[in-house]
Every structure is written in C-alpha cells, then in structure tokens.
Design an enzyme around this catalytic site. Sequence first.
Site, PDB file in Angstrom:
ATOM      1  N   ARG A 170     -18.276  -2.934  17.557  1.00  0.00           N
ATOM      2  CA  ARG A 170     -17.614  -4.203  17.259  1.00  0.00           C
ATOM      3  C   ARG A 170     -16.208  -4.251  17.844  1.00  0.00           C
ATOM      4  NH1 ARG A 170     -18.600  -4.283  12.096  1.00  0.00           N
ATOM      5  NH2 ARG A 170     -20.483  -5.457  12.539  1.00  0.00           N
TER       6      ARG A 170
ATOM      7  N   CYS B 171     -19.557   1.408   8.107  1.00  0.00           N
ATOM      8  CA  CYS B 171     -18.801   0.753   9.174  1.00  0.00           C
ATOM      9  C   CYS B 171     -17.547   1.600   9.369  1.00  0.00           C
ATOM     10  CB  CYS B 171     -18.442  -0.674   8.772  1.00  0.00           C
ATOM     11  SG  CYS B 171     -17.359  -1.521   9.964  1.00  0.00           S
TER      12      CYS B 171
ATOM     13  N   CYS C  78       0.837  -1.197   0.000  1.00  0.00           N
ATOM     14  CA  CYS C  78       0.000   0.000   0.000  1.00  0.00           C
ATOM     15  C   CYS C  78       0.879   1.256   0.000  1.00  0.00           C
ATOM     16  CB  CYS C  78      -0.916  -0.008   1.216  1.00  0.00           C
ATOM     17  SG  CYS C  78      -2.060   1.396   1.270  1.00  0.00           S
TER      18      CYS C  78
ATOM     19  N   CYS D 139       0.243   4.914   6.908  1.00  0.00           N
ATOM     20  CA  CYS D 139      -0.411   4.765   8.209  1.00  0.00           C
ATOM     21  C   CYS D 139       0.602   4.152   9.182  1.00  0.00           C
ATOM     22  CB  CYS D 139      -1.646   3.878   8.098  1.00  0.00           C
ATOM     23  SG  CYS D 139      -2.837   4.446   6.861  1.00  0.00           S
TER      24      CYS D 139
ATOM     25  N   CYS E  95     -19.410  -6.909   3.637  1.00  0.00           N
ATOM     26  CA  CYS E  95     -18.746  -5.639   3.894  1.00  0.00           C
ATOM     27  C   CYS E  95     -17.411  -5.616   3.154  1.00  0.00           C
ATOM     28  CB  CYS E  95     -18.524  -5.437   5.398  1.00  0.00           C
ATOM     29  SG  CYS E  95     -17.718  -3.870   5.837  1.00  0.00           S
TER      30      CYS E  95
ATOM     31  N   CYS F 285     -16.429  -9.922   5.643  1.00  0.00           N
ATOM     32  CA  CYS F 285     -15.773  -8.666   5.317  1.00  0.00           C
ATOM     33  C   CYS F 285     -14.520  -8.933   4.492  1.00  0.00           C
ATOM     34  CB  CYS F 285     -15.396  -7.919   6.596  1.00  0.00           C
ATOM     35  SG  CYS F 285     -16.774  -7.725   7.751  1.00  0.00           S
TER      36      CYS F 285
ATOM     37  N   CYS G 223       0.385   0.383  10.451  1.00  0.00           N
ATOM     38  CA  CYS G 223       0.006  -0.690   9.525  1.00  0.00           C
ATOM     39  C   CYS G 223       1.191  -1.410   8.903  1.00  0.00           C
ATOM     40  CB  CYS G 223      -0.882  -0.121   8.419  1.00  0.00           C
ATOM     41  SG  CYS G 223      -1.585  -1.385   7.344  1.00  0.00           S
TER      42      CYS G 223
END
Length: 322
Positions: free
Chosen positions: A260, A188, A52, A56, A128, A96, A59
């Site tokens: 969640r 979400c 990616c 972040c 999702c 998901c 991550c």
Amino acid sequence: MTRTNWKISEIEKIYHKPLMELMSEAVSVHKQHFKPGEILVCSLISIKTGGCSEDCSYCSQSAKYDTSLKPHKLLDTEEVVNAAAEAKTKGANRFCMGAAWRELRDNRDLEKITTMVEAIAGMGMEVCCSLGMVSKELAIKLKKAGLTAYNHNLDTSAEYYENVVSTRNYMDRLETLKNIREAGINICSGGILGLGESNEDRISMIHTFATMPIHPESVPVNILVPIKGTPLENVEKITIWETLRVIATMRMVMPASRIRLAAGRSSLSESEQALCFMAGANSIFSGEKLLTTPNTKLTKDQELFKNLGFQNAKPETTEEQI
C-alpha cells in the site's frame, strides 16, 4: 509458492538487480497473485490525535516535540461512523482508524472503539485499527467486534530502530504483531522510507516481514513527510528509484501481500505513482489527509485511475465479519 524461509543474502541479491529487470520480474509475480489493474482503496482517520508519550522521531503526535499539531481526545462514535459511510460512498473499501496511544487499554475507550468497529463492519467494509501496542486478550475483543486488520508498523530494521525510537524496542513491535496474528486478525505492517536508513536496513526490514510464519496481508510503504519540530524535519528526501526498488523487492518476496502506498504519496507525481503500481503496489490511502499529514485529493485519484484503466478492488469481508 509463497516462501517464508528467505535468506537475507537472497533478498539482497534481488534488491540490487538492475532496476528495470527487477521491476519486470515484479510485474510477472504480481500478475500471478492479483488481478492487474485492481487497487484496494482505503480511507484513514485519526480518531485520537496528539499527546502520545512515545518519542518516534518522525511523528508530529509525540508530546515530546514542539509542533503545530492540535491534540484532540477520542472522537464521538457517530462522527467516526459517519466518516466511514462517507468514505464508502467515495469508493473506499477499507476504513482505518488511528489513535495516538502507546498501547491499547481495557477501558471505556476500547468500548467505544469496538462499537465503531461493529458499525463499520456492518456496512460491508474492511475495518482496520492502529491503536499502539495491544495484548492478545484485547486483540481478541477487537476480532469479535469485526475487525479485519490491525496496523502496527515496524518502521525500519531491527538494527536501525534505536535511531528512530527510544521509548520502546523492536521486540515490543514484534510481540504486538504476534498477538494480532494469534487473535485471528490480519496484519497490516510496513515501514517508513527516508529515516536516514541504509539499503542494508531496508533489506533487513523486508527480510523480517518475509520470514514471518505468515506474511502480513498488507504492507504499507510510507515515504517520510518531514514535520517541523521533529528530529527528522531536515532529513534528505529519498529518490523515486529507491522507493521503486523497495516496492519491487517486497512484491518478489511477499507475492500475495497487498503493498500500500501510504504517507508521502502526495509528494509523488502521477507518473511516479504509476511506476510504483508497476513495481507491485496495489493499494492506496485516498482522501486529503492521513492522520496528520497531507494526502492526494480523491478527485486526483479518480482521474489517475481513469487514465491507467484501474478499478477498485472489492473489500475482502465475509458474512461472518459483516
């Protein structure tokens, strides 16, 4: 009634109540909106891992950090659909799919994902996706394929966000949530606790969610799992008391949202998880892995549910979605 005009001072007052008083009030609010003891069980799979372009700081999938993660391209449709079918047999009601992209593009990958969504929705499961930033046009395509919800976390407060990510800004996140909502897909969106943020940042993040025109239907609460090679690998772990305070406050100001327990749940004992459910959490991710981080084994969840007298909530699908 569900309010969307919360003042930050009101949320701050709730957040700083004595914890036992706060949790007691959250229990009462929870009972007004959900059947006690029903937990929505979700399963999560990484359909495209690593590489990616975002930075972040928490991550392992960022190409900017040297972690032990092995990237892989978008999985085959059959493999993903089979994983969804297996998750359903094990008690999952929502499936998901996450992909390590900066943003979703209109290409062959999108065609494959819409095929996956159609197949999984056809099983009667909620579906999702978490595919990065998305335009309203592409969100509409996902909706037509049968997508139930789209995950796009705010991570933290607007004020603290630049300390976590520099390759996009907070408004980019909010714009994607707006596109999702306008396409008719449930939102979400949650945050990550333990990024080095303050109580004020947590209150500000909750205020952002609680003042949206419609609250997110699902609010994941992630506890940072430090990854070696990322800037936050040595950050201090937050306490269970901080986690409970966040969950209970969310339940008070977003009474109809599913809260969640997501990443980091495996670091909580069964007793701590039970306290989280008492505070207002009513959904979990089940399975041994959440994208790239460890999670609680299904057999352990089944044992915990039995001990607590919990049962799986039914998926919120309609004949139109199926």
